[in-house]
Design an enzyme around this catalytic site. Structure first.
Site, PDB file in Angstrom:
ATOM      1  N   ASP A   1       0.831  -1.207   0.000  1.00 36.31           N
ATOM      2  CA  ASP A   1       0.000   0.000   0.000  1.00 36.31           C
ATOM      3  C   ASP A   1       0.863   1.253   0.000  1.00 36.31           C
ATOM      4  O   ASP A   1       0.738   2.121   0.867  1.00 36.31           O
ATOM      5  CB  ASP A   1      -0.967  -0.036   1.186  1.00 36.31           C
ATOM      6  CG  ASP A   1      -1.886  -1.244   1.122  1.00 36.31           C
ATOM      7  OD1 ASP A   1      -2.133  -1.747   0.007  1.00 36.31           O
ATOM      8  OD2 ASP A   1      -2.355  -1.701   2.179  1.00 36.31           O
TER       9      ASP A   1
ATOM     10  N   TYR B   1      -6.548  -5.958  14.251  1.00 39.69           N
ATOM     11  CA  TYR B   1      -5.515  -6.936  13.921  1.00 39.69           C
ATOM     12  C   TYR B   1      -5.582  -8.198  14.782  1.00 39.69           C
ATOM     13  O   TYR B   1      -5.937  -8.155  15.958  1.00 39.69           O
ATOM     14  CB  TYR B   1      -4.124  -6.316  14.108  1.00 39.69           C
ATOM     15  CG  TYR B   1      -3.749  -5.286  13.067  1.00 39.69           C
ATOM     16  CD1 TYR B   1      -3.701  -5.604  11.707  1.00 39.69           C
ATOM     17  CD2 TYR B   1      -3.426  -3.983  13.448  1.00 39.69           C
ATOM     18  CE1 TYR B   1      -3.338  -4.649  10.761  1.00 39.69           C
ATOM     19  CE2 TYR B   1      -3.061  -3.028  12.512  1.00 39.69           C
ATOM     20  CZ  TYR B   1      -3.017  -3.370  11.170  1.00 39.69           C
ATOM     21  OH  TYR B   1      -2.649  -2.435  10.237  1.00 39.69           O
TER      22      TYR B   1
ATOM     23  N   LYS C   1     -11.555  -4.634  -5.296  1.00 37.56           N
ATOM     24  CA  LYS C   1     -12.882  -4.709  -4.634  1.00 37.56           C
ATOM     25  C   LYS C   1     -13.993  -4.139  -5.517  1.00 37.56           C
ATOM     26  O   LYS C   1     -14.705  -3.203  -5.152  1.00 37.56           O
ATOM     27  CB  LYS C   1     -12.878  -3.997  -3.274  1.00 37.56           C
ATOM     28  CG  LYS C   1     -11.988  -4.669  -2.237  1.00 37.56           C
ATOM     29  CD  LYS C   1     -12.221  -4.096  -0.859  1.00 37.56           C
ATOM     30  CE  LYS C   1     -11.288  -4.680   0.169  1.00 37.56           C
ATOM     31  NZ  LYS C   1      -9.876  -4.229  -0.005  1.00 37.56           N
TER      32      LYS C   1
HETATM   33  P1  BMP Z   1      -2.574  -3.353   6.913  1.00 38.34           P
HETATM   34  O1  BMP Z   1      -1.929  -4.712   7.238  1.00 38.34           O
HETATM   35  O2  BMP Z   1      -1.596  -2.254   6.725  1.00 38.34           O
HETATM   36  O3  BMP Z   1      -3.681  -2.978   7.877  1.00 38.34           O
HETATM   37  O4  BMP Z   1      -3.254  -3.512   5.463  1.00 38.34           O
HETATM   38  C1  BMP Z   1      -4.305  -4.399   5.227  1.00 38.34           C
HETATM   39  C2  BMP Z   1      -4.619  -4.488   3.745  1.00 38.34           C
HETATM   40  O5  BMP Z   1      -5.664  -5.430   3.558  1.00 38.34           O
HETATM   41  C3  BMP Z   1      -5.105  -3.192   3.120  1.00 38.34           C
HETATM   42  O6  BMP Z   1      -4.615  -3.116   1.788  1.00 38.34           O
HETATM   43  C4  BMP Z   1      -6.622  -3.315   3.092  1.00 38.34           C
HETATM   44  O7  BMP Z   1      -7.194  -2.642   1.997  1.00 38.34           O
HETATM   45  C5  BMP Z   1      -6.818  -4.818   2.967  1.00 38.34           C
HETATM   46  N1  BMP Z   1      -8.044  -5.333   3.627  1.00 38.34           N
HETATM   47  C6  BMP Z   1      -8.251  -5.219   4.992  1.00 38.34           C
HETATM   48  O8  BMP Z   1      -7.421  -4.692   5.728  1.00 38.34           O
HETATM   49  N2  BMP Z   1      -9.418  -5.724   5.535  1.00 38.34           N
HETATM   50  C7  BMP Z   1     -10.386  -6.313   4.786  1.00 38.34           C
HETATM   51  O9  BMP Z   1     -11.378  -6.758   5.335  1.00 38.34           O
HETATM   52  C8  BMP Z   1     -10.168  -6.441   3.407  1.00 38.34           C
HETATM   53  C9  BMP Z   1      -8.992  -5.964   2.847  1.00 38.34           C
HETATM   54  O10 BMP Z   1      -8.776  -6.116   1.552  1.00 38.34           O
END
Ligand code: BMP
Length: 252
Positions: A39, A204, A95
């Site tokens: 990203d 997370y 998406k």
């Molecule tokens: P990060 O690990 O920095 O939070 O990024 C997560 C990635 O996964 C982002 O690109 C986001 O668009 C994608 N994503 C998400 O976080 N949750 C969802 O439910 C679906 C996703 O595609």
């Protein structure tokens, strides 16, 4: 010992779709279930990240529309070369969420021409079964449940969305924070070893948690890798944690 989930080898035997096969074969060859989410917002950052994490991931997930200096020849051509060199797939997290005709135009036209380079794409299934027909030459990962706080992907929504995903031949997998039937692959974002959230709604879990409780197949890690001081080392850490968690989830 009693198995609680199918292994990648078993899933490989049971799958028909060429993209699922490639993902599972790559996972086994690299002993990795890691997808890095790139990203970043410039072509240089994207290519540098792909070069560093490429050997350790099975796929690189892009949001190609956030690249501010996007140029097909300067962005996609070298990205495809890196994917070939380091043997990873390209997952465009577009998406899609529209009627079939519009999705088809978004997939094939504009400056991004996603159909020309992505191995697989994400799509909402909110447009219904036929809205997914246009993704003929790629795999589709259906968005079933989201990781963000307050998401509208309730259990009744997920149940209906899964019916569409499981019945459509273009669908190879699902993005979800819940377990799904084993016929399709499960991709889980919202994975981070250091943080529990980002202050903007993201939630997370650890690799251990998503393999043990969801029997996920692939973890998707964004900021845990690209924001790290050493993205290559971070990708190795997530790769090893993910593989260990996968092996543990095979044991009862
Ligand atoms: P990060 O690990 O920095 O939070 O990024 C997560 C990635 O996964 C982002 O690109 C986001 O668009 C994608 N994503 C998400 O976080 N949750 C969802 O439910 C679906 C996703 O595609």
């Amino acid at each position: 010992e009693e198995k609680t989930r199918s292994s990648y080898e078993q899933k490989l035997q049971n799958t028909q779709h060429s993209v699922s096969k490639k993902l599972l074969e790559t996972a086994l060859a690299k002993q990795s279930n890691l997808i890095a989410s790139a990203d970043v917002t410039t072509t240089q950052e994207l290519l540098e990240l792909a070069e560093k994490v490429g050997p350790h991931v099975i796929a690189l997930k892009t949001h190609i529309d956030i690249i501010s200096d996007f140029d097909y020849e300067k962005t996609i051509t070298p990205l495809k070369a890196l994917a070939e060199k380091h043997q990873f797939l390209l997952m465009e997290d577009r998406k899609f969420a529209d009627i079939g005709n519009t999705q088809e135009l978004q997939f094939t036209s504009g400056v991004f021409k996603i159909t020309d380079w992505a191995d697989f794409v994400t799509s909402q299934v909110i447009g219904g079964f036929e809205s997914l027909d246009c993704f003929k030459n790629v795999g589709v990962v259906a968005i079933i449940g989201m990781s963000s706080k307050g998401t509208l992907t309730t259990s009744s929504y997920r149940e209906e969305a899964l019916k569409v995903a499981l019945s459509h031949p273009n669908v190879i997998g699902a993005v979800s924070q819940n377990a799904i039937p084993e016929e399709i692959l499960l991709f889980t974002p919202g994975v981070n070893l250091a943080d529990s959230g980002d202050g903007k709604g993201q939630q997370y879990n650890t690799p251990e948690h998503v393999f043990k409780t969801l029997h996920t197949d692939f973890i998707i890690v964004g900021r845990g890798i690209y924001k790290s001081d050493n993205p290559e080392q971070a990708s190795i850490t997530y790769k090893n944690e993910g593989w260990k968690a996968y092996l543990n989830s095979l044991e009862k």
